[in-house]
Design a protein around this motif. Structure first.
Motif, PDB file in Angstrom:
ATOM      1  N   PHE A  39      78.066  26.035  14.920  1.00  0.00           N
ATOM      2  CA  PHE A  39      78.417  26.186  16.327  1.00  0.00           C
ATOM      3  C   PHE A  39      78.138  27.586  16.875  1.00  0.00           C
ATOM      4  O   PHE A  39      78.533  27.887  17.994  1.00  0.00           O
ATOM      5  N   SER A  40      77.437  28.410  16.118  1.00  0.00           N
ATOM      6  CA  SER A  40      77.130  29.744  16.630  1.00  0.00           C
ATOM      7  C   SER A  40      75.922  29.677  17.561  1.00  0.00           C
ATOM      8  O   SER A  40      75.129  28.736  17.526  1.00  0.00           O
ATOM      9  N   ASP A  41      75.803  30.702  18.411  1.00  0.00           N
ATOM     10  CA  ASP A  41      74.654  30.779  19.317  1.00  0.00           C
ATOM     11  C   ASP A  41      73.361  30.855  18.526  1.00  0.00           C
ATOM     12  O   ASP A  41      73.267  31.536  17.507  1.00  0.00           O
ATOM     13  N   GLY A  42      72.382  30.135  18.983  1.00  0.00           N
ATOM     14  CA  GLY A  42      71.033  30.152  18.431  1.00  0.00           C
ATOM     15  C   GLY A  42      70.099  29.821  19.570  1.00  0.00           C
ATOM     16  O   GLY A  42      70.334  30.243  20.705  1.00  0.00           O
ATOM     17  N   GLU A  43      69.084  29.036  19.308  1.00  0.00           N
ATOM     18  CA  GLU A  43      68.219  28.565  20.394  1.00  0.00           C
ATOM     19  C   GLU A  43      69.027  27.720  21.375  1.00  0.00           C
ATOM     20  O   GLU A  43      68.737  27.686  22.562  1.00  0.00           O
ATOM     21  N   VAL A  44      70.049  27.040  20.845  1.00  0.00           N
ATOM     22  CA  VAL A  44      71.001  26.282  21.667  1.00  0.00           C
ATOM     23  C   VAL A  44      72.280  27.117  21.737  1.00  0.00           C
ATOM     24  O   VAL A  44      72.781  27.588  20.716  1.00  0.00           O
ATOM     25  N   THR A  45      72.791  27.300  22.937  1.00  0.00           N
ATOM     26  CA  THR A  45      73.995  28.117  23.089  1.00  0.00           C
ATOM     27  C   THR A  45      75.211  27.433  22.471  1.00  0.00           C
ATOM     28  O   THR A  45      75.256  26.206  22.336  1.00  0.00           O
ATOM     29  N   LYS A  46      76.180  28.248  22.133  1.00  0.00           N
ATOM     30  CA  LYS A  46      77.442  27.743  21.586  1.00  0.00           C
ATOM     31  C   LYS A  46      78.093  26.764  22.564  1.00  0.00           C
ATOM     32  O   LYS A  46      78.591  25.715  22.161  1.00  0.00           O
ATOM     33  N   ALA A  47      78.068  27.082  23.836  1.00  0.00           N
ATOM     34  CA  ALA A  47      78.666  26.199  24.846  1.00  0.00           C
ATOM     35  C   ALA A  47      77.964  24.844  24.848  1.00  0.00           C
ATOM     36  O   ALA A  47      78.623  23.793  24.888  1.00  0.00           O
ATOM     37  N   ASN A  48      76.642  24.849  24.787  1.00  0.00           N
ATOM     38  CA  ASN A  48      75.910  23.583  24.779  1.00  0.00           C
ATOM     39  C   ASN A  48      76.177  22.792  23.499  1.00  0.00           C
ATOM     40  O   ASN A  48      76.211  21.562  23.533  1.00  0.00           O
ATOM     41  N   LYS A  49      76.373  23.478  22.396  1.00  0.00           N
ATOM     42  CA  LYS A  49      76.700  22.786  21.153  1.00  0.00           C
ATOM     43  C   LYS A  49      78.050  22.091  21.265  1.00  0.00           C
ATOM     44  O   LYS A  49      78.223  20.964  20.797  1.00  0.00           O
TER      45      LYS A  49
END
Length: 117
Positions: A39-49
């Motif tokens: 659930f950490s920020d990556g290419e997909v944000t944490k919020a979107n996850k």
């Protein structure tokens, strides 16, 4: 059956995790490490996850997970519209059962977490 309040569900979850950690400290530590990374920020944000996880939770009808991920979405300043769209995705994928979770538990939990009830 009485509806449980969102904050009660979150507290029960926290207490349950603490209790299980006493019995399975290494397992829970590894689980927390894994989910923290997932659930950490990556290419997909944490919020979107968390929005994705909310949709999955609604589809599965998992009230503690619905509450947890809704809480995370609220904490990450997801708009109500973003949350509603995640509900729509859940319904599109999960059909009537996911729609039912969204319009009953989903709306109620969001209201509670936004301090509207």
């Amino acid at each position: 059956m009485t509806e449980r309040k969102a904050h009660t569900i979150l507290e029960e979850y926290r207490i349950g995790i603490e209790q299980l950690t006493e019995h399975l400290p290494k397992t829970i530590q590894e689980y927390n490490r894994f989910t923290g990374e997932a659930f950490s920020d990556g290419e997909v944000t944490k919020a979107n996850k968390h929005l994705m996880a909310l949709a999955i939770s609604l589809k599965e009808g998992d009230e503690p997970s619905i509450t947890y991920h809704m809480d995370q979405c609220v904490a990450m300043d997801c708009s109500d519209q973003e949350i509603y769209e995640a509900m729509g995705v859940a319904a599109a994928y999960g059909g009537g059962a996911a729609m039912s979770q969204s319009v009953t538990k989903g709306f109620e939990i969001l209201k509670q977490l936004r301090n509207q009830s």
